[in-house]
Design an enzyme around this catalytic site. Structure first.
Site, mmCIF file in Angstrom:
data_model
loop_
_atom_site.group_PDB
_atom_site.id
_atom_site.type_symbol
_atom_site.label_atom_id
_atom_site.label_comp_id
_atom_site.label_asym_id
_atom_site.label_seq_id
_atom_site.Cartn_x
_atom_site.Cartn_y
_atom_site.Cartn_z
ATOM 1 N N ASP A 89 18.589 71.305 9.818
ATOM 2 C CA ASP A 89 19.239 72.453 10.482
ATOM 3 C C ASP A 89 19.843 73.437 9.483
ATOM 4 O O ASP A 89 20.858 74.051 9.763
ATOM 5 C CB ASP A 89 20.306 71.963 11.479
ATOM 6 C CG ASP A 89 21.461 71.226 10.801
ATOM 7 O OD1 ASP A 89 21.300 70.810 9.637
ATOM 8 O OD2 ASP A 89 22.524 71.088 11.429
ATOM 9 N N ALA A 129 30.405 74.660 25.438
ATOM 10 C CA ALA A 129 30.311 74.173 24.046
ATOM 11 C C ALA A 129 31.239 74.967 23.117
ATOM 12 O O ALA A 129 31.895 74.390 22.247
ATOM 13 C CB ALA A 129 28.867 74.259 23.557
ATOM 14 N N ARG A 137 15.552 66.952 21.154
ATOM 15 C CA ARG A 137 16.654 66.199 21.765
ATOM 16 C C ARG A 137 17.077 66.952 23.010
ATOM 17 O O ARG A 137 17.574 68.069 22.919
ATOM 18 C CB ARG A 137 17.840 66.099 20.815
ATOM 19 C CG ARG A 137 17.551 65.220 19.630
ATOM 20 C CD ARG A 137 18.794 64.981 18.826
ATOM 21 N NE ARG A 137 18.445 64.344 17.581
ATOM 22 C CZ ARG A 137 19.293 64.103 16.604
ATOM 23 N NH1 ARG A 137 20.565 64.451 16.747
ATOM 24 N NH2 ARG A 137 18.916 63.510 15.498
ATOM 25 N N ARG A 177 22.145 81.459 12.065
ATOM 26 C CA ARG A 177 23.021 81.166 10.922
ATOM 27 C C ARG A 177 22.305 80.262 9.915
ATOM 28 O O ARG A 177 21.418 79.488 10.282
ATOM 29 C CB ARG A 177 24.340 80.505 11.375
ATOM 30 C CG ARG A 177 24.203 79.058 11.922
ATOM 31 C CD ARG A 177 24.722 78.057 10.927
ATOM 32 N NE ARG A 177 24.543 76.676 11.310
ATOM 33 C CZ ARG A 177 23.437 75.973 11.134
ATOM 34 N NH1 ARG A 177 22.350 76.535 10.640
ATOM 35 N NH2 ARG A 177 23.379 74.689 11.461
ATOM 36 N N LYS A 221 27.068 66.873 5.213
ATOM 37 C CA LYS A 221 26.053 66.155 5.996
ATOM 38 C C LYS A 221 25.307 65.149 5.128
ATOM 39 O O LYS A 221 25.063 64.017 5.544
ATOM 40 C CB LYS A 221 25.093 67.155 6.642
ATOM 41 C CG LYS A 221 24.243 66.558 7.723
ATOM 42 C CD LYS A 221 23.688 67.602 8.643
ATOM 43 C CE LYS A 221 22.963 66.940 9.805
ATOM 44 N NZ LYS A 221 22.508 67.894 10.791
ATOM 45 N N GLU A 244 16.035 74.763 13.176
ATOM 46 C CA GLU A 244 16.605 74.130 14.377
ATOM 47 C C GLU A 244 16.869 75.207 15.422
ATOM 48 O O GLU A 244 17.414 76.270 15.102
ATOM 49 C CB GLU A 244 17.930 73.429 14.057
ATOM 50 C CG GLU A 244 18.453 72.682 15.283
ATOM 51 C CD GLU A 244 19.942 72.350 15.244
ATOM 52 O OE1 GLU A 244 20.283 71.172 15.317
ATOM 53 O OE2 GLU A 244 20.759 73.290 15.161
HETATM 54 P P1 0O2 Z 1 26.835 73.457 12.695
HETATM 55 O O1 0O2 Z 1 27.872 74.166 11.920
HETATM 56 O O2 0O2 Z 1 26.730 73.947 14.139
HETATM 57 O O3 0O2 Z 1 25.536 73.357 12.030
HETATM 58 P P2 0O2 Z 1 21.612 64.486 12.875
HETATM 59 O O4 0O2 Z 1 22.422 64.095 11.709
HETATM 60 O O5 0O2 Z 1 20.810 65.744 12.646
HETATM 61 O O6 0O2 Z 1 20.806 63.363 13.432
HETATM 62 P P3 0O2 Z 1 23.408 66.132 14.298
HETATM 63 O O7 0O2 Z 1 23.232 67.142 13.220
HETATM 64 O O8 0O2 Z 1 24.818 65.819 14.714
HETATM 65 O O9 0O2 Z 1 22.678 64.793 13.976
HETATM 66 O O10 0O2 Z 1 22.526 66.637 15.509
HETATM 67 P P4 0O2 Z 1 22.886 66.988 16.990
HETATM 68 O O11 0O2 Z 1 23.669 65.946 17.654
HETATM 69 O O12 0O2 Z 1 21.560 67.326 17.612
HETATM 70 O O13 0O2 Z 1 23.860 68.240 16.921
HETATM 71 C C1 0O2 Z 1 23.812 69.267 15.979
HETATM 72 C C2 0O2 Z 1 24.505 70.540 16.440
HETATM 73 O O14 0O2 Z 1 24.582 70.604 17.870
HETATM 74 C C3 0O2 Z 1 25.945 70.669 15.983
HETATM 75 O O15 0O2 Z 1 25.989 71.256 14.729
HETATM 76 C C4 0O2 Z 1 26.533 71.600 17.054
HETATM 77 O O16 0O2 Z 1 26.170 72.947 16.792
HETATM 78 C C5 0O2 Z 1 25.825 71.151 18.301
HETATM 79 N N1 0O2 Z 1 26.572 70.056 18.972
HETATM 80 C C6 0O2 Z 1 26.188 68.761 19.065
HETATM 81 N N2 0O2 Z 1 27.090 68.048 19.763
HETATM 82 C C7 0O2 Z 1 28.061 68.914 20.141
HETATM 83 C C8 0O2 Z 1 29.272 68.761 20.904
HETATM 84 O O17 0O2 Z 1 29.631 67.699 21.375
HETATM 85 N N3 0O2 Z 1 30.020 69.892 21.095
HETATM 86 C C9 0O2 Z 1 29.648 71.110 20.591
HETATM 87 N N4 0O2 Z 1 30.456 72.150 20.826
HETATM 88 N N5 0O2 Z 1 28.526 71.269 19.850
HETATM 89 C C10 0O2 Z 1 27.736 70.193 19.628
HETATM 90 P P5 0O2 Z 1 27.070 70.790 13.666
HETATM 91 O O18 0O2 Z 1 26.442 69.689 12.881
HETATM 92 O O19 0O2 Z 1 28.354 70.498 14.357
HETATM 93 O O20 0O2 Z 1 27.329 71.973 12.722
#
Ligand code: 0O2
Length: 240
Positions: free
Chosen positions: A109, A188, A142, A80, A90, A176
């Site tokens: 990402d 998840a 990570r 995506r 963000k 990413e």
């Molecule tokens: P989308 O729509 O999936 O892109 P950062 O600001 O980069 O330091 P970030 O982006 O929160 O921190 O990084 P992190 O924690 O590595 O997680 C990024 C993505 O991992 C999220 O994308 C989710 O897809 C997934 N993810 C992380 N934590 C969780 C969780 O607790 N539950 C679920 N279901 N998915 C998680 P985004 O940003 O949500 O949006």
């Protein structure tokens, strides 16, 4: 209506497009899109190329593993491009300006791939094989499998940089990659659905129950890994 499709559409006049977009994104994003539309579309297309490049690398690895070990470690790959609204949120959350430079330097990402593997060991083998390639640079890793998030979330997240070759230049783009097992993906996906259900309070008891599910899911992966090792150690019977 999808913001990206609206931005890309050339059939509509700017005025018509502006009207539709006003309902979806805020004033800042709207002005930004209209000022920088061409550069933004170029940049998004570079991210899309990088995503295709990495997806091909993963498909090649899957093909090779299937020939060498007679099974596919990768069960599916989803890709995506981050939506404009999500990019804007963000940047806002990080207190950063909404500019193309800021986007490229701070949002890693924009192009994302989710790789669903059969076993935990496959997650690490695929990641290692990808990172060993000489045109792949690891920017950030990570490991939420070794160190799950507080809510129980598990996955291996990699930010990599790969070159894309355009007609007259080479560009390095960030992608990413989230690698996880089927069990991790199931948890998840359901957690995301439950937690973001509109207008419902997510209680502490629900969070605790999700945590218990995460523990069961981790145990399932562990037992499946053990089972696979046992099966792999069996003598191979002759084909009849
Ligand atoms: P989308 O729509 O999936 O892109 P950062 O600001 O980069 O330091 P970030 O982006 O929160 O921190 O990084 P992190 O924690 O590595 O997680 C990024 C993505 O991992 C999220 O994308 C989710 O897809 C997934 N993810 C992380 N934590 C969780 C969780 O607790 N539950 C679920 N279901 N998915 C998680 P985004 O940003 O949500 O949006």
């Amino acid at each position: 209506m999808d913001v990206e499709n609206a931005v890309i559409s050339t059939a509509e006049t700017d005025m018509e497009m502006r009207k539709k977009l006003e309902a979806i994104i805020d004033e800042d994003a709207l002005n930004w899109i209209f000022e920088k539309r061409d550069s933004f579309l170029d940049l998004i297309s570079y991210y899309r190329c990088a995503m295709m490049e990495v997806q091909t690398k993963l498909n090649v690895l899957n093909e090779e593993y299937s020939i060498r070990f007679a099974r596919n470690p990768i069960m599916s790959i989803k890709s995506r491009i981050k939506t404009i609204g999500s990019i804007q949120n963000k940047l806002k959350r990080k207190g950063l300006p909404f500019t193309l430079e800021s986007l490229q330097n701070n949002i890693y990402d924009v192009a994302g791939l989710r790789v669903i593997c059969a076993f935990t060991e496959d997650v690490y083998s695929i990641a290692a094989s990808l990172l060993a390639q000489d045109d792949v640079t690891l920017i950030e890793k990570r490991d939420y499998i070794e160190n799950p998030k507080a809510n129980g979330y598990r996955s291996l997240h990699l930010i990599i940089e790969v070159p894309i070759f355009l007609a007259s230049e080479k560009r390095k783009m960030k992608v990413e990659i989230q690698l996880r097992t089927v069990a991790m993906d199931c948890w998840a996906s359901l957690e995301h659905q439950l937690r973001y259900k509109k207008n419902r309070e997510f209680t502490e008891e629900m969070a605790n129950e999700l945590m218990r599910c995460a523990i069961i899911s981790a145990e399932l992966d562990e037992r499946m890994n053990n089972l696979r090792r046992t099966v792999d150690a069996l003598p191979v019977a002759d084909d009849k």
